[in-house]
Design a protein around this motif. Structure first.
Motif, PDB file in Angstrom:
ATOM      1  N   ALA A 180       2.099  -0.333   4.808  1.00 47.11           N
ATOM      2  CA  ALA A 180       2.978  -1.437   5.201  1.00 47.11           C
ATOM      3  C   ALA A 180       3.745  -2.022   4.024  1.00 47.11           C
ATOM      4  O   ALA A 180       4.801  -2.638   4.214  1.00 47.11           O
ATOM      5  CB  ALA A 180       2.166  -2.533   5.887  1.00 47.11           C
ATOM      6  N   SER A 181       3.239  -1.836   2.808  1.00 48.75           N
ATOM      7  CA  SER A 181       3.921  -2.416   1.649  1.00 48.75           C
ATOM      8  C   SER A 181       5.269  -1.760   1.378  1.00 48.75           C
ATOM      9  O   SER A 181       6.091  -2.312   0.640  1.00 48.75           O
ATOM     10  CB  SER A 181       3.039  -2.291   0.402  1.00 48.75           C
ATOM     11  N   SER A 182       5.500  -0.611   1.992  1.00 52.68           N
ATOM     12  CA  SER A 182       6.810   0.031   1.806  1.00 52.68           C
ATOM     13  C   SER A 182       7.940  -0.842   2.337  1.00 52.68           C
ATOM     14  O   SER A 182       9.072  -0.758   1.866  1.00 52.68           O
ATOM     15  CB  SER A 182       6.832   1.393   2.502  1.00 52.68           C
ATOM     16  N   ASN A 183       7.619  -1.700   3.304  1.00 51.18           N
ATOM     17  CA  ASN A 183       8.607  -2.649   3.820  1.00 51.18           C
ATOM     18  C   ASN A 183       9.035  -3.619   2.733  1.00 51.18           C
ATOM     19  O   ASN A 183      10.222  -3.939   2.582  1.00 51.18           O
ATOM     20  CB  ASN A 183       8.029  -3.406   5.017  1.00 51.18           C
ATOM     21  N   LEU A 184       8.061  -4.092   1.946  1.00 54.73           N
ATOM     22  CA  LEU A 184       8.372  -5.026   0.860  1.00 54.73           C
ATOM     23  C   LEU A 184       9.174  -4.340  -0.243  1.00 54.73           C
ATOM     24  O   LEU A 184      10.000  -4.967  -0.895  1.00 54.73           O
ATOM     25  CB  LEU A 184       7.064  -5.590   0.279  1.00 54.73           C
ATOM     26  N   VAL A 185       8.932  -3.060  -0.420  1.00 53.77           N
ATOM     27  CA  VAL A 185       9.581  -2.338  -1.511  1.00 53.77           C
ATOM     28  C   VAL A 185      10.999  -1.923  -1.141  1.00 53.77           C
ATOM     29  O   VAL A 185      11.967  -2.219  -1.853  1.00 53.77           O
ATOM     30  CB  VAL A 185       8.751  -1.097  -1.909  1.00 53.77           C
ATOM     31  N   TYR A 186      11.155  -1.231  -0.014  1.00 56.48           N
ATOM     32  CA  TYR A 186      12.436  -0.611   0.315  1.00 56.48           C
ATOM     33  C   TYR A 186      13.350  -1.490   1.168  1.00 56.48           C
ATOM     34  O   TYR A 186      14.556  -1.272   1.208  1.00 56.48           O
ATOM     35  CB  TYR A 186      12.190   0.715   1.038  1.00 56.48           C
ATOM     36  N   VAL A 187      12.765  -2.478   1.878  1.00 58.05           N
ATOM     37  CA  VAL A 187      13.587  -3.373   2.699  1.00 58.05           C
ATOM     38  C   VAL A 187      13.837  -4.691   1.979  1.00 58.05           C
ATOM     39  O   VAL A 187      14.972  -5.145   1.852  1.00 58.05           O
ATOM     40  CB  VAL A 187      12.925  -3.630   4.071  1.00 58.05           C
TER      41      VAL A 187
ATOM     42  N   GLY B 257       2.258  -0.761  -6.984  1.00 61.76           N
ATOM     43  CA  GLY B 257       1.989  -2.094  -7.503  1.00 61.76           C
ATOM     44  C   GLY B 257       1.308  -2.980  -6.479  1.00 61.76           C
ATOM     45  O   GLY B 257       0.357  -3.703  -6.798  1.00 61.76           O
ATOM     46  N   HIS B 258       1.773  -2.922  -5.227  1.00 59.13           N
ATOM     47  CA  HIS B 258       1.134  -3.709  -4.168  1.00 59.13           C
ATOM     48  C   HIS B 258      -0.283  -3.222  -3.899  1.00 59.13           C
ATOM     49  O   HIS B 258      -1.181  -4.025  -3.616  1.00 59.13           O
ATOM     50  CB  HIS B 258       1.965  -3.624  -2.885  1.00 59.13           C
ATOM     51  N   LEU B 259      -0.503  -1.914  -3.998  1.00 54.39           N
ATOM     52  CA  LEU B 259      -1.841  -1.366  -3.772  1.00 54.39           C
ATOM     53  C   LEU B 259      -2.804  -1.807  -4.875  1.00 54.39           C
ATOM     54  O   LEU B 259      -3.948  -2.206  -4.595  1.00 54.39           O
ATOM     55  CB  LEU B 259      -1.774   0.164  -3.717  1.00 54.39           C
ATOM     56  N   VAL B 260      -2.329  -1.761  -6.118  1.00 61.32           N
ATOM     57  CA  VAL B 260      -3.166  -2.198  -7.246  1.00 61.32           C
ATOM     58  C   VAL B 260      -3.484  -3.688  -7.125  1.00 61.32           C
ATOM     59  O   VAL B 260      -4.632  -4.110  -7.366  1.00 61.32           O
ATOM     60  CB  VAL B 260      -2.463  -1.892  -8.585  1.00 61.32           C
ATOM     61  N   LYS B 261      -2.486  -4.475  -6.741  1.00 63.75           N
ATOM     62  CA  LYS B 261      -2.714  -5.910  -6.561  1.00 63.75           C
ATOM     63  C   LYS B 261      -3.756  -6.165  -5.480  1.00 63.75           C
ATOM     64  O   LYS B 261      -4.651  -7.000  -5.658  1.00 63.75           O
ATOM     65  CB  LYS B 261      -1.391  -6.599  -6.195  1.00 63.75           C
TER      66      LYS B 261
END
Length: 399
Positions: free
Chosen positions: A32-39, A47-51
């Motif tokens: 789901a973090s791909s939304n924060l990255v690409y959108v 980075g979101h996974l490590v966080k």
């Protein structure tokens, strides 16, 4: 590391369920973090996974540290923490944070580390411990409503009043769980009905005040009303964009889902990694994955009730119920919102959704439950607090 593992105490089933939920959370959060990255254009997926991993690591550190504290210590800690929590809530509300024209005074910025912290989550845990302590104190005597106003209901309503302007759903959940805990703790039902009426009256006055003075709480009440109207009006397909996208995600998931990381709707759901992560889970893992996740929360609920029933003190029983039940209750509210059984509330999925405060406070509550299940610490030889007709035993029997 081996020394830490040897010192892990308490209910092993709860440890197992919490660990499994935390490990599973990496998959939907990373997807789901791909939304924060690409959108949204914020950070990287790694980075979101490590966080998320760091937040969980700190969360399990909280569980480990708290579960070694004797249960009876929480009585005194709640008295100390209550005024601190009230000051934090006042400070949070006084900031007057505005996001997209709406009141969003929920977070404070932690100095040095640059992390935001949602004070209402901490207030919820502290308040439940405080209420459990008070109910234990009055367990052997009948009280009047008047003598319980200052020590019990004043702190409860102060917390709710400070949370309500920016976060109605959290205030409502806290109020409901306090009522449940008071009922299980033997507080007179006739007084509880009066408290419910008082709460509804206060809510009505708040809504009327906010409508009369819109600059006081910008757009917050309007947001509540629009969400409820969208929920009750099936024809309003534009009233709640997120619900519509969540329903598409669930409908396209089928029985076994599209597969890990293959969600399409994560690119359209603004809160795909937090509030609506359950919809993404069903899209990727299907109804099988959704029901499996629900099973683990039910298993956690069962073990919480078992721990509560097995504790030898009234405070221990009420403490476990007070901090444990809200975790499962919040989880099912999050799921219900995703499938449009409830209006949008903004509640995250405990241990699964991204977000530091939610993870840490859930871990704090779990640590307290594990402390109560640890037979090697605390005055467990106290039997004066047991009662064969305690409502908790009735609840355990029903489950």
């Amino acid at each position: 590391m081996l020394g830490v593992l040897r010192n892990i105490k308490g209910d092993k089933a709860i440890w197992g369920v919490v660990a499994l939920l935390a490990l599973f959370s990496f998959l939907p959060v990373y997807s789901a973090s791909s939304n924060l990255v690409y959108v949204v254009g914020k950070g990287t997926t790694m980075g979101h996974l490590v966080k998320h991993g760091l937040l969980l690591f700190l969360g399990f550190g909280i569980i480990y540290g708290v579960h070694r504290i004797p249960t009876h210590f929480f009585k005194g800690l709640s008295i100390i923490a209550m005024p601190i929590v009230l000051l934090l809530l006042i400070y949070t509300l006084a900031q007057g944070t505005i996001i997209d024209g709406a009141n969003a005074s929920r977070w404070i910025q932690l100095p040095l580390v640059g992390v935001t912290f949602q004070t209402s989550n901490l207030a919820a845990v502290v308040l439940m411990i405080y209420v459990a302590r008070y109910l234990t104190k009055i367990k052997d005597r009948s009280i009047t409503f008047k003598e319980s106003i200052l020590p019990l209901w004043l702190p409860v309503f102060l917390v709710l009043i400070l949370i309500l302007p920016a976060n109605f759903s959290t205030a409502a959940i806290i109020f409901f769980m306090v009522l449940v805990l008071c009922f299980l703790g033997g507080y007179p039902m006739k007084y509880l009905l009066g408290i419910v009426g008082t709460g509804l009256l206060c809510l009505t006055l708040f809504v009327l005040t906010a409508k009369a003075l819109p600059d006081l709480f910008p757009n917050r009440v309007d947001t509540w009303i629009s969400r409820v109207e969208s929920f009750w009006d099936p024809a309003d397909t534009e009233g709640d964009y997120q619900i519509e996208k969540a329903k598409i995600a669930i409908a396209s998931g089928g029985i076994v889902g599209k597969g890990a990381g293959k969600s399409i709707q994560k690119n359209f759901l603004p809160q795909s990694s937090s509030d609506f992560i359950y919809a993404i889970i069903i899209e990727e893992y299907g109804l099988a994955g959704g029901f499996a996740l629900m099973f683990f929360y039910l298993l956690l609920l069962f073990r919480i009730v078992v721990v509560a029933n097995g504790n030898n003190t009234v405070f221990g029983k009420l403490l476990v119920v007070g901090v444990g039940l809200p975790i499962v209750f919040q989880a099912f509210i999050n799921m219900a919102v995703a499938v449009e059984l409830f209006p949008v509330t903004g509640q995250t999925l405990p241990l699964i959704s991204s977000g530091g405060t939610s993870i840490w406070m859930t871990c704090l509550a779990i640590g307290i439950v594990l402390s109560a299940s640890n037979k090697e610490i605390g005055p467990e030889n106290e039997t004066s607090g047991t009662d064969e007709t305690n409502p908790l035993e009735v609840l355990s029997g029903q489950l």
